[in-house]
Structures are given as C-alpha cells and as structure tokens.
Design an enzyme around this catalytic site. Structure first.
Site, mmCIF file in Angstrom:
data_model
loop_
_atom_site.group_PDB
_atom_site.id
_atom_site.type_symbol
_atom_site.label_atom_id
_atom_site.label_comp_id
_atom_site.label_asym_id
_atom_site.label_seq_id
_atom_site.Cartn_x
_atom_site.Cartn_y
_atom_site.Cartn_z
ATOM 1 N N HIS A 78 0.826 -1.216 0.000
ATOM 2 C CA HIS A 78 0.000 0.000 0.000
ATOM 3 C C HIS A 78 0.857 1.261 0.000
ATOM 4 C CE1 HIS A 78 -3.609 -2.372 1.896
ATOM 5 N NE2 HIS A 78 -3.256 -2.812 0.694
ATOM 6 N N HIS A 237 -9.224 -2.211 -5.545
ATOM 7 C CA HIS A 237 -8.153 -2.479 -4.579
ATOM 8 C C HIS A 237 -7.107 -3.427 -5.155
ATOM 9 C CE1 HIS A 237 -6.111 -2.609 -0.759
ATOM 10 N NE2 HIS A 237 -5.955 -3.908 -0.976
ATOM 11 N N ASP A 241 -3.129 -2.713 -5.151
ATOM 12 C CA ASP A 241 -2.082 -3.662 -4.772
ATOM 13 C C ASP A 241 -1.090 -3.880 -5.908
ATOM 14 O OD1 ASP A 241 -2.871 -4.150 -2.170
ATOM 15 O OD2 ASP A 241 -3.890 -6.039 -2.616
ATOM 16 N N HIS A 264 -0.370 -11.091 -5.149
ATOM 17 C CA HIS A 264 1.004 -10.692 -4.855
ATOM 18 C C HIS A 264 2.026 -11.657 -5.469
ATOM 19 C CE1 HIS A 264 -0.672 -7.736 -2.207
ATOM 20 N NE2 HIS A 264 -1.215 -8.640 -1.418
#
EC number: 3.5.1.108
Length: 304
Positions: A78, A237, A241, A264
């Site tokens: 973030h 969101h 990310d 991720h």
C-alpha cells in the site's frame, strides 16, 4: 523534463499491523537522487536497510514482504502504491517493526502523509522502465501480463462467487496518472471474508484486522456499516495492490498491465520475469524540456 522526486520534509505516523496487531511507528524521510525507496528496521541493532526491490520479495501470501540479511518488512504494497501514485522515486522508510501499519486498509492515508510532507522535485531525470515486448506469467488459471504501451495502463479482472461481487463489477481499467490514482484507486480498501479471517486468527494472522481497516464480507453481504466507497471497490483495490507490487520493479513503468485473478505472488513473478529478460525492457528518461514528454502525467508537486 520529468524529474525524480522525494519528500520535502520528514513525517511520522503510528498505526496497527494487520497481521501482528501491534502498534507500529513509521517515519518517512527524504532521500537523495538515485537512492530509490529503502525500508529501515530501526528496531534492530544494527539497523538493517531493505531496498524496495522485487528480487528481495520472500512473502506473497496475504501481503508482499521483503527480506534482507534475515530482517523482514511485510505489507509494503500500500505504501509502495502511494509512492508510485505520487511519483516518489527516492525515500527512506523507518519502521519500528517487521510490518507496515495497515492504516484504513487503503493507500489514502499514505497519500495524505506524502502530501503533508510535501513533494520535492530533484535535479535529475526520472528513469522509467519501458516495456519493449510482451511478457506473460501464469499460475493455474491466473494470468499477469505486460505489453508495450505508450503510457501506463492497468486492467484487472477478479472472479469471486459472491453476490456483492457480480460479474459486471469484476473488471476495471485505468490510464495511470497522479490525478486518476488519487481519485479512482487510493481510497479502495483491502477486503476479506469472515470465514477466511477466522482461519487466519487460528494461525495468529490478521490479529489487527477489523472493519476499521478492511471490507469484511459474510456469505451474502458487506458487514461494514458504512458500505463501499466505490461500487467496484474490490477490483479497484486489486489494482492498488498491483501498482505497489509492480513498483518493486525499480522505477515507474511505461507499459500495459493486464491481469486475471492475479495476486502478490503472480505480480512478483511478472516483475522477476521482466527483469530476467533484458530484451523485454529498457531504461528511458526525458531529460530536456524541449525533448519528448513522458506519456505518464504526474501532477505538479504544488498541486498535489
């Protein structure tokens, strides 16, 4: 000339770690030209510096974490996203713990901190990573891809079997700029499902998670009383990310990113795949006012 940027002043904040639940102190400091973003574990003796680099990523489950010389820093995505959004190239991040504070679950509090510290343009050209040819990585049915593009564009598709995440709200695309990032992306919060939170707590994870810093869903609805900030906050969101994960490539990107159910792990796999193939990218700068202007628009510091 597109110049490198750092902070104009040092600024401090305190928050809670999403996974540890501990109180964490963070200090953001200016850094010189070509320094990059560097995290410092000031709670350790001696202090350990951990550069924000994709090849130091060791944690990709539930967050992005870096490790150097045995020292870790987790949940960097973030803050890295906010740095990318505001065009910050050089900064020092002092931490009192192995985890960044989750703040409200979005990058907006970090954007506010950077705005409050002020942004300083430095006497050196910003160095972009330009994608020259397509690079794609897969993991099962998940896909993440970079393609050449005159600018920076991100498109993302999510897929959840949940009534609050219908198909029509599962795709979002943005043409990257500071203004678009702040307005369209920065407020989007991390999200999770009640059954996953219960599982995480059993593993001593998510101890700092609450509806103050995440969107929480049961099997049918959003549990947060204030609802959603965007109708499609979930996919926005994921782009937030991704912007943070991809900034670990080492600089601002000129290219198009397209993802299907990425996270991720796959984002970092894409970063590593690009850096491993020197024919797929190049460094480029825009050093002269009379020269070609960069296709990515960073708002002037005085206007941020």
């Amino acid at each position: 000339m597109s110049q490198q940027r750092t902070l104009n002043n040092t600024i401090r904040a305190t928050g809670v770690g999403l996974h540890s639940g501990n109180k964490i102190h963070i200090t953001l400091r200016p850094a010189p030209v070509n320094h990059g973003i560097v995290f410092r574990r000031v709670d350790l003796d001696p202090v350990v510096e951990i550069p924000a680099s994709g090849d130091l990523v060791t944690e990709v489950i539930l967050c992005t974490g870096l490790t150097r010389n045995g020292a870790k820093v987790q949940t960097v995505e973030h803050l890295m996203s906010a740095f990318a959004g505001l065009g910050i190239d050089n900064a020092i991040v002092d931490l009192s713990s192995a985890e960044l504070p989750i703040m409200d679950g979005s990058s907006a509090p970090f954007v506010f901190l950077l705005q409050s510290a002020g942004i300083l343009e430095q006497n050196a050209a910003k160095r972009f990573i330009r994608i020259k040819r397509s690079v794609e990585v897969r993991q099962g049915d998940k896909v993440a891809k970079f393609s050449p593009y005159d600018g920076y564009k991100l498109g993302f598709t999510i897929e959840f079997d949940h009534p609050m995440i219908p198909h029509k709200q599962s795709y979002y695309e943005m043409e990257f700029s500071t203004a678009a990032y702040i307005k369209e992306i920065s407020l989007a919060r991390t999200f999770g499902f009640m059954h996953d939170l219960e599982d995480m707590r059993e593993r001593n994870l998510g101890l700092g998670g609450s509806m103050d810093n995440a969107i929480l869903l049961d099997d049918f609805r959003v549990l947060n009383e204030d609802g959603l900030r965007y109708g499609n906050e979930f996919v926005r969101h994921k782009i937030l990310d991704a912007i943070g994960d991809l900034y670990l490539i080492g600089g601002p990107i000129l290219g198009a990113y397209e993802a299907f159910k990425s996270g991720h792990a796959l984002n970092n796999k894409l970063v590593r795949a690009v850096l491993a193939d020197e024919t797929s990218w190049e460094w480029i700068s825009f050093p002269s006012p009379a020269a070609e202007q960069p296709p990515v628009v960073y708002t002037h510091p005085a206007c941020i």
